[in-house]
Design a protein around this motif. Structure first.
Motif, PDB file in Angstrom:
ATOM      1  N   VAL A  27     -12.775 -10.115   0.913  1.00  0.00           N
ATOM      2  CA  VAL A  27     -11.562  -9.677   0.201  1.00  0.00           C
ATOM      3  C   VAL A  27     -10.993  -8.477   0.944  1.00  0.00           C
ATOM      4  O   VAL A  27     -11.732  -7.553   1.287  1.00  0.00           O
ATOM      5  CB  VAL A  27     -11.868  -9.258  -1.260  1.00  0.00           C
ATOM      6  CG1 VAL A  27     -10.572  -8.942  -2.003  1.00  0.00           C
ATOM      7  CG2 VAL A  27     -12.656 -10.314  -2.000  1.00  0.00           C
ATOM      8  N   LEU A  28      -9.691  -8.531   1.185  1.00  0.00           N
ATOM      9  CA  LEU A  28      -8.987  -7.357   1.738  1.00  0.00           C
ATOM     10  C   LEU A  28      -8.204  -6.736   0.595  1.00  0.00           C
ATOM     11  O   LEU A  28      -7.470  -7.429  -0.109  1.00  0.00           O
ATOM     12  CB  LEU A  28      -8.021  -7.783   2.848  1.00  0.00           C
ATOM     13  CG  LEU A  28      -8.657  -8.134   4.193  1.00  0.00           C
ATOM     14  CD1 LEU A  28      -7.631  -8.804   5.099  1.00  0.00           C
ATOM     15  CD2 LEU A  28      -9.223  -6.893   4.869  1.00  0.00           C
ATOM     16  N   THR A  29      -8.379  -5.442   0.399  1.00  0.00           N
ATOM     17  CA  THR A  29      -7.713  -4.789  -0.738  1.00  0.00           C
ATOM     18  C   THR A  29      -6.797  -3.679  -0.221  1.00  0.00           C
ATOM     19  O   THR A  29      -7.271  -2.587   0.111  1.00  0.00           O
ATOM     20  CB  THR A  29      -8.750  -4.182  -1.699  1.00  0.00           C
ATOM     21  OG1 THR A  29      -9.566  -3.276  -0.959  1.00  0.00           O
ATOM     22  CG2 THR A  29      -9.607  -5.250  -2.330  1.00  0.00           C
ATOM     23  N   PRO A  30      -5.521  -3.902  -0.102  1.00  0.00           N
ATOM     24  CA  PRO A  30      -4.641  -2.848   0.401  1.00  0.00           C
ATOM     25  C   PRO A  30      -4.369  -1.760  -0.642  1.00  0.00           C
ATOM     26  O   PRO A  30      -4.532  -1.999  -1.835  1.00  0.00           O
ATOM     27  CB  PRO A  30      -3.347  -3.609   0.730  1.00  0.00           C
ATOM     28  CG  PRO A  30      -3.387  -4.840  -0.087  1.00  0.00           C
ATOM     29  CD  PRO A  30      -4.811  -5.146  -0.394  1.00  0.00           C
ATOM     30  N   ASP A  31      -3.959  -0.612  -0.135  1.00  0.00           N
ATOM     31  CA  ASP A  31      -3.528   0.514  -0.970  1.00  0.00           C
ATOM     32  C   ASP A  31      -4.639   1.018  -1.904  1.00  0.00           C
ATOM     33  O   ASP A  31      -4.450   1.123  -3.123  1.00  0.00           O
ATOM     34  CB  ASP A  31      -2.275   0.128  -1.793  1.00  0.00           C
ATOM     35  CG  ASP A  31      -1.185  -0.456  -0.920  1.00  0.00           C
ATOM     36  OD1 ASP A  31      -1.127  -0.071   0.264  1.00  0.00           O
ATOM     37  OD2 ASP A  31      -0.412  -1.310  -1.407  1.00  0.00           O
ATOM     38  N   VAL A  32      -5.797   1.278  -1.356  1.00  0.00           N
ATOM     39  CA  VAL A  32      -6.921   1.792  -2.163  1.00  0.00           C
ATOM     40  C   VAL A  32      -7.564   2.999  -1.455  1.00  0.00           C
ATOM     41  O   VAL A  32      -7.256   3.278  -0.303  1.00  0.00           O
ATOM     42  CB  VAL A  32      -8.020   0.710  -2.348  1.00  0.00           C
ATOM     43  CG1 VAL A  32      -7.553  -0.408  -3.231  1.00  0.00           C
ATOM     44  CG2 VAL A  32      -8.511   0.197  -0.996  1.00  0.00           C
ATOM     45  N   ASP A  33      -8.455   3.694  -2.169  1.00  0.00           N
ATOM     46  CA  ASP A  33      -9.355   4.644  -1.519  1.00  0.00           C
ATOM     47  C   ASP A  33     -10.770   4.113  -1.739  1.00  0.00           C
ATOM     48  O   ASP A  33     -10.941   3.037  -2.329  1.00  0.00           O
ATOM     49  CB  ASP A  33      -9.156   6.067  -2.061  1.00  0.00           C
ATOM     50  CG  ASP A  33      -9.335   6.139  -3.568  1.00  0.00           C
ATOM     51  OD1 ASP A  33      -9.918   5.169  -4.126  1.00  0.00           O
ATOM     52  OD2 ASP A  33      -8.883   7.099  -4.186  1.00  0.00           O
ATOM     53  N   SER A  34     -11.793   4.855  -1.338  1.00  0.00           N
ATOM     54  CA  SER A  34     -13.166   4.336  -1.429  1.00  0.00           C
ATOM     55  C   SER A  34     -13.567   4.095  -2.885  1.00  0.00           C
ATOM     56  O   SER A  34     -14.266   3.121  -3.189  1.00  0.00           O
ATOM     57  CB  SER A  34     -14.138   5.297  -0.734  1.00  0.00           C
ATOM     58  OG  SER A  34     -13.932   6.609  -1.214  1.00  0.00           O
TER      59      SER A  34
END
Lengths: 431, 205
Positions: free
Chosen positions: A357-364
């Motif tokens: 899964v690629l999750t854009p616009d996140v932090d850790s």
């Protein structure tokens, strides 16, 4: 020549039109100066002679009938002036136009001395008017021809091209038959409705906003859009929307032209879709990941995450329940993952029992939260004939200098750690 | 304000005068063209432009081309004389007057103009003569019209009171027939009414 006629000739000579006096036998009794000049026939040579000697081409039966009518009814009669001359031919010397080589005449036969069976024939040169009429008729013919061609083109367009016209507020004002037929609407159902209601795009989505922005700037927008038909089928359309502006530069209408690319889209989708789980395949994942890595705006707080998911003890499932049950597990896990990921996340099957899964616009923190949510969703799953399954998760986020390989390596290590620590858990390596 | 409306007496007198005028026209045609025809009893009505349009639509075939000749007449009583012939009738007239098997377009047009001349002169001259007034005729013009749209679109938007006098003229042996419309409007109706009043006074004096 009687006295009265002589006196009248003085008046006739001053007229700016041709005037002659003839009797019922067409013998000429007066021939004015205008006629002398324009026909080249002197009055002296024609007076008391029959007109037929000079103009044998005239239909004298018709002329005599008209003279007789004039005299009997004591009223003027007329020649038709709309086509060719039916009276005498008078040469015309206009150089700048060659439409008429003889004057077009308006001929009126009026009673003159009924007792002597004499009539006065007045001739007015209406050549200029006639020329204008001929030119106009020619232009009208050309316009009619153009209109007919235009009409044919319009029919072809109407039957074959999917076009919608809207006003400046995107309310539909017209649609071609091809559009109506394809989408299953009547024209009446479409007119007055908003064009955007057919689009599968969310009104607030980025793509929709981008389209609106381009059009607001009075530019043409083109792209692929998903549209919903009356039967709720989704179709893909290659679309061109053009704004039309008035003389003040204000948008007055839009025209949208559609071309069905559903089949093309279907083929495209097949090439990037895993046939078993219907998720994106590895090739598509690589493309999206490459695209994300190319964006330069990622920061520590605003980056993208990569999650690798591996179904625990999958080999055991296959060995115990058979490969068909194994496939069911993969399908069920894929479905629950699809339902749980956020809009905008990209989920793909990496291979075997592994998903990414690629999750854009996140932090850790956010990516860990997302992974935990997915883990729980799988844990809750009850698969017919198999029962419960779990999965282990390896998580990382993009950091400056990362490549796809480096990110995959980190998340793979994290996944290994999750397996080591007993499975059904999320582990992360962020740097 | 003086009334411009026609009473039934006015219409009766006009109908009678038209009968005389039509008879005169038939006689003149027989004399000048050696054609023996009949004219139907004229229909006379007062209408507006929409009414005229509807009336013409009913009277003139919509599926044919027609030769429409319009001639203005002026004077105390002025108006427009309209003569409508179907293509076939006009061709028969051209053939008859010009004694040719296949008349040219110019032959037909001229023949139509000639017949219109005779009809308008005899009918209108006789009518105005009966009403003790003079009339001036203007050159007629003919156009070939497809269908029965004789009234221009913009004209129907104007409000006019119109007197419609119409009849059918037939030369059965030559297969020639035509529709005659005599149209007069607004101020002319008032003048016509005054002329008829004078005629009535004259008759009952």
């Amino acid at each position: 020549m009687n006295y009265m006629l002589k006196q009248c000739n003085i008046v006739f000579d001053s007229l700016e039109n041709g005037t002659l006096v003839v009797d019922e036998e067409c013998v000429v009794w007066s021939w004015n100066k205008w006629l002398e000049i324009n026909t080249g026939i002197e009055a002296e040579s024609i007076i008391e002679k029959n007109l037929e000697l000079f103009y044998p081409e005239v239909d004298y039966k018709g002329l005599q009938r008209k003279i007789r009518t004039t005299l009997r009814l004591n009223t003027p009669t007329f020649y038709d002036a709309s086509l060719s001359n039916r009276f005498i031919q008078i040469p015309r010397h206009k150089i700048t136009s060659s439409l008429l080589s003889f004057m077009q005449l308006q001929v009126t036969i009026a009673p003159y001395i009924p007792a002597e069976k004499k009539v006065m024939i007045s001739i007015h040169d209406i050549s200029d008017l006639h020329e204008l009429k001929m030119t106009l008729q020619q232009r009208m013919k050309e316009i009619a021809l153009l209109n007919s061609e235009l009409q044919q083109d319009k029919q072809i367009i109407n039957a074959n091209l999917m076009i919608v016209k809207t006003d400046s507020g995107c309310e539909i004002v017209d649609a071609t038959e091809a559009f109506c037929d394809f989408f299953g609407y009547t024209k009446g159902e479409l007119i007055g409705g908003s064009l955007s209601r057919f689009y599968a795009l969310d009104a607030g989505s980025d793509d929709f906003e981008q389209m609106k922005e381009v059009l607001r700037n009075k530019h043409r927008w083109s792209g692929e859009v998903e549209i919903i038909t009356k039967n709720n089928d989704c179709v893909w359309m290659d679309t061109v929307i053009s704004p039309f502006v008035d003389e003040y530069g204000e948008i007055i209408s839009y025209t949208a032209i559609y071309h069905d690319i559903t089949d093309k889209k279907r083929i495209e989708m097949l090439s990037v879709t895993d046939p078993l789980t219907k998720l994106f395949n590895r090739q598509k994942f690589d493309d999206v990941c490459r695209g994300m890595l190319m964006r330069r705006h990622w920061t520590k707080e605003y980056t993208f995450g990569l999650i690798i998911i591996d179904v625990d003890y999958f080999k055991k499932v296959n060995d115990t329940y058979g490969h068909q049950a194994g496939d069911s597990v993969l399908i069920e896990v894929s479905d629950i993952l699809s339902q749980t990921v956020r809009t905008g996340d990209v989920l793909a099957r990496w291979g075997g029992e592994e998903f990414v899964v690629l999750t854009p616009d996140v932090d850790s923190g956010k990516v860990l939260y997302a992974a935990e949510k997915l883990r729980r969703a799988i844990e809750m799953l009850e698969i017919p004939a198999v029962g419960k399954v779990t999965a282990s998760f390896g998580v990382t986020v993009f950091v400056e200098g990362d490549t796809q390989e480096s990110m995959l390596h980190r998340s793979d290590q994290a996944l290994y750690r999750a397996k080591e620590k007993g499975r059904n858990r999320v582990e992360s390596i962020f740097s | 304000m003086e009334s411009t409306e026609f009473s039934s007496d006015h219409l009766d007198v006009l109908r009678e005068l038209m009968n005389i005028a039509m008879g005169n026209a038939t006689a003149s045609i027989a004399d000048l063209l050696q054609a023996f025809g009949t004219m139907h009893i004229p229909h006379i009505s007062i209408s507006d432009m929409d009414g005229l349009k509807s009336y013409i639509e009913e009277a003139v075939p919509s599926d044919q081309h027609s030769y429409v000749t319009k001639q203005l007449f002026g004077g105390v009583f002025g108006g427009e004389f309209v003569f409508v012939m179907t293509n076939e009738s006009a061709a028969n007239l051209g053939h008859y007057l010009y004694d040719v098997d296949v008349p040219s377009d110019a032959d037909i047009l001229d023949a139509v103009i000639e017949l219109t001349n005779i009809l308008s002169s005899t009918i209108i001259s006789r009518l105005t003569e009966e009403l003790n007034t003079k009339v001036q005729f203007f050159p007629p013009s003919t156009e070939i019209i497809s269908g029965n749209n004789l009234i221009s679109q913009e004209e129907t938007l104007n409000y006019h009171r119109i007197i419609i006098v119409s009849t059918v003229m037939e030369f059965q042996s030559h297969k020639i027939s035509g529709q005659i419309f005599i149209l007069t409007k607004d101020g002319m109706i008032q003048r016509l009414r005054e002329l008829i009043d004078q005629k009535l006074e004259e008759l009952y004096a």
